[in-house]
Design a protein around this motif. Structure first.
Motif, PDB file in Angstrom:
ATOM      1  N   THR A   1       0.797  -1.223   0.000  1.00 36.97           N
ATOM      2  CA  THR A   1       0.000   0.000   0.000  1.00 36.97           C
ATOM      3  C   THR A   1       0.832   1.277   0.000  1.00 36.97           C
ATOM      4  N   GLY A   2       2.107   1.173   0.339  1.00 37.93           N
ATOM      5  CA  GLY A   2       2.941   2.362   0.283  1.00 37.93           C
ATOM      6  C   GLY A   2       3.082   2.902  -1.131  1.00 37.93           C
ATOM      7  N   TYR A   3       2.883   2.026  -2.117  1.00 37.65           N
ATOM      8  CA  TYR A   3       2.983   2.433  -3.515  1.00 37.65           C
ATOM      9  C   TYR A   3       1.619   2.663  -4.147  1.00 37.65           C
ATOM     10  N   LEU A   4       0.596   2.769  -3.322  1.00 36.95           N
ATOM     11  CA  LEU A   4      -0.749   3.007  -3.826  1.00 36.95           C
ATOM     12  C   LEU A   4      -0.877   4.296  -4.642  1.00 36.95           C
ATOM     13  N   PRO A   5      -0.185   5.398  -4.287  1.00 38.94           N
ATOM     14  CA  PRO A   5      -0.310   6.610  -5.111  1.00 38.94           C
ATOM     15  C   PRO A   5       0.069   6.372  -6.572  1.00 38.94           C
ATOM     16  N   GLU A   6       1.104   5.559  -6.816  1.00 43.51           N
ATOM     17  CA  GLU A   6       1.493   5.275  -8.201  1.00 43.51           C
ATOM     18  C   GLU A   6       0.396   4.502  -8.932  1.00 43.51           C
ATOM     19  N   TYR A   7      -0.269   3.602  -8.219  1.00 38.93           N
ATOM     20  CA  TYR A   7      -1.395   2.872  -8.810  1.00 38.93           C
ATOM     21  C   TYR A   7      -2.532   3.839  -9.131  1.00 38.93           C
ATOM     22  N   LEU A   8      -2.890   4.696  -8.181  1.00 43.42           N
ATOM     23  CA  LEU A   8      -3.969   5.648  -8.413  1.00 43.42           C
ATOM     24  C   LEU A   8      -3.637   6.585  -9.568  1.00 43.42           C
ATOM     25  N   TYR A   9      -2.371   6.960  -9.671  1.00 45.29           N
ATOM     26  CA  TYR A   9      -1.918   7.821 -10.767  1.00 45.29           C
ATOM     27  C   TYR A   9      -2.083   7.094 -12.099  1.00 45.29           C
ATOM     28  N   GLN A  10      -1.716   5.819 -12.116  1.00 48.57           N
ATOM     29  CA  GLN A  10      -1.766   5.039 -13.353  1.00 48.57           C
ATOM     30  C   GLN A  10      -3.190   4.884 -13.870  1.00 48.57           C
ATOM     31  N   VAL A  11      -4.151   4.646 -12.960  1.00 53.65           N
ATOM     32  CA  VAL A  11      -5.534   4.429 -13.402  1.00 53.65           C
ATOM     33  C   VAL A  11      -6.288   5.739 -13.600  1.00 53.65           C
ATOM     34  N   GLY A  12      -5.627   6.876 -13.379  1.00 55.06           N
ATOM     35  CA  GLY A  12      -6.252   8.166 -13.620  1.00 55.06           C
ATOM     36  C   GLY A  12      -7.035   8.720 -12.462  1.00 55.06           C
ATOM     37  N   ALA A  13      -6.860   8.160 -11.272  1.00 62.43           N
ATOM     38  CA  ALA A  13      -7.589   8.651 -10.108  1.00 62.43           C
ATOM     39  C   ALA A  13      -6.916   9.864  -9.474  1.00 62.43           C
ATOM     40  N   LEU A  14      -5.667  10.178  -9.873  1.00 65.92           N
ATOM     41  CA  LEU A  14      -4.980  11.395  -9.450  1.00 65.92           C
ATOM     42  C   LEU A  14      -4.744  12.283 -10.663  1.00 65.92           C
ATOM     43  N   ASP A  15      -4.455  13.540 -10.407  1.00 68.86           N
ATOM     44  CA  ASP A  15      -4.244  14.527 -11.462  1.00 68.86           C
ATOM     45  C   ASP A  15      -2.965  14.210 -12.233  1.00 68.86           C
ATOM     46  N   ARG A  16      -3.102  13.769 -13.460  1.00 71.87           N
ATOM     47  CA  ARG A  16      -1.936  13.403 -14.258  1.00 71.87           C
ATOM     48  C   ARG A  16      -1.345  14.590 -15.023  1.00 71.87           C
ATOM     49  N   ASN A  17      -1.860  15.782 -14.779  1.00 78.56           N
ATOM     50  CA  ASN A  17      -1.215  16.978 -15.314  1.00 78.56           C
ATOM     51  C   ASN A  17       0.009  17.358 -14.489  1.00 78.56           C
TER      52      ASN A  17
END
Length: 344
Positions: free
Chosen positions: A284-300
């Motif tokens: 779960t420490g790498y969850l932000p990278e997963y969320l980024y990959q699926v578009g759940a975080l701002d990819r700009n």
């Protein structure tokens, strides 16, 4: 040649049986150690007796070239599994104060009433003012959802929570946690062996985030999620349904299959069945990278910058009693741009 093949086959079978017996024996020894009634001494004796018996039976099977000892082991193991299956979760134990009450929710149109929302004031892990409240939320005023990750040692492991924000500036955090008994400590290994029940906590941000940063010395990060309002609403209601289920039907926590992230993932899959599984749901420490990959975080914005912006530990630790805690920890984070096309 046929004789050699039979010999190799016998050796291979012995190796396989030895591995199966070893793995099952280790599992059984740990199950007994964590679940046998009594004190540490009795649990240690029970676990050690199992190990000695298993080794003795395997030794007999090899030295006497007999299947009878392994058959005896299989029968005893079947009885142990029967005992294991009979260990049921419960909502009635002497719980630690911070997980002593179960969250419940009722939904009437757009209005959700949550009972037993936690709002503790923490000075230390064993020094706090306990306060439980009934709070009402208007889902029409739901404006944000943030992932909060709290690290306590390893970069690969973090506790994940979801914070929902409303137009009046209020926030409520949902957190899937172990339900510790009074005086009990967390053990990742124990989480595989029915050591803890699962609880879904709803809490004020000043409580559930600040206790981790200011009292337990954890390192927290906040990431605004790119979700449209129907998805946020659906996820919020999924938490309410999950809390009501646990209030009626208790469940065991499991370190891998039923933890703070996998339960959220299963709820999110109800909203978006195409959401992919990934090892980062366990690490779960790498969850932000997963969320980024699926578009759940701002990819700009690069993920490294989102991580830097999202580190709220310093702001949480410097917050004062009269501050708007939710506003203080969000200084400099900004809002996500747009909503994803496919995921969440």
């Amino acid at each position: 040649m046929a004789k050699k093949l039979r010999m190799f086959g016998r050796i291979a079978l012995i190796i396989v049986m030895a591995l199966v017996t070893f793995c099952s024996g280790v599992w059984a020894a740990l199950a007994l150690w964590y679940q046998l009634p009594g004190n540490l001494a009795s649990r240690t004796i029970g676990s050690a007796a199992w190990v000695i018996a298993a080794v003795a039976l395997v030794t007999l099977a090899i030295t006497r070239r007999s299947w009878l000892p392994l058959t005896a082991y299989a029968v005893v193991y079947a009885f142990l599994l029967f005992w294991w299956v009979g260990i049921a979760p419960s909502n009635h134990r002497l719980w630690a104060d911070d997980v002593s009450r179960l969250l419940t929710g009722t939904v009437a149109g757009n209005l959700v009433t949550l009972g037993n929302v936690r709002d503790f004031t923490w000075r230390a892990d064993d020094d706090y003012d306990a306060r439980w409240e009934t709070r009402r939320y208007d889902l029409d005023q739901l404006v944000s959802a943030d992932a909060v990750l709290s690290y306590w040692g390893s970069a690969a492991i973090a506790h994940a929570m979801i914070s929902f924000g409303f137009s009046d500036g209020s926030h409520v955090v949902f957190s899937v946690e172990i339900r510790k008994k009074r005086g009990q400590q967390y053990s990742a290994i124990g989480g595989f062996f029915k050591q803890y029940e699962t609880i879904l906590v709803a809490a004020d941000e000043r409580d559930i985030i600040r206790v981790r940063t200011n009292v337990r010395g954890e390192d927290d990060y906040l990431y605004p999620l790119r979700m449209d309002k129907p998805a946020m609403r659906a996820l919020f209601l999924s938490y309410v349904r999950a809390a009501n289920r646990l209030a009626v039907t208790p469940a065991f926590y499991n370190t891998i299959t039923s933890n703070c992230t996998t339960i959220v993932y299963r709820m999110a899959r109800q909203i978006d069945p195409g959401l992919p599984w990934d090892i980062r749901l366990l690490l779960t420490g790498y969850l932000p990278e997963y969320l980024y990959q699926v578009g759940a975080l701002d990819r700009n914005v690069p993920i490294a910058e989102l991580r830097q912006r999202g580190r709220i530990t310093g702001r949480a630790r410097s917050s004062k009693a009269g501050d708007d805690f939710s506003r203080v920890i969000r200084v400099g984070i900004g809002e996500p741009q747009g909503v994803p096309d496919a995921h969440l």
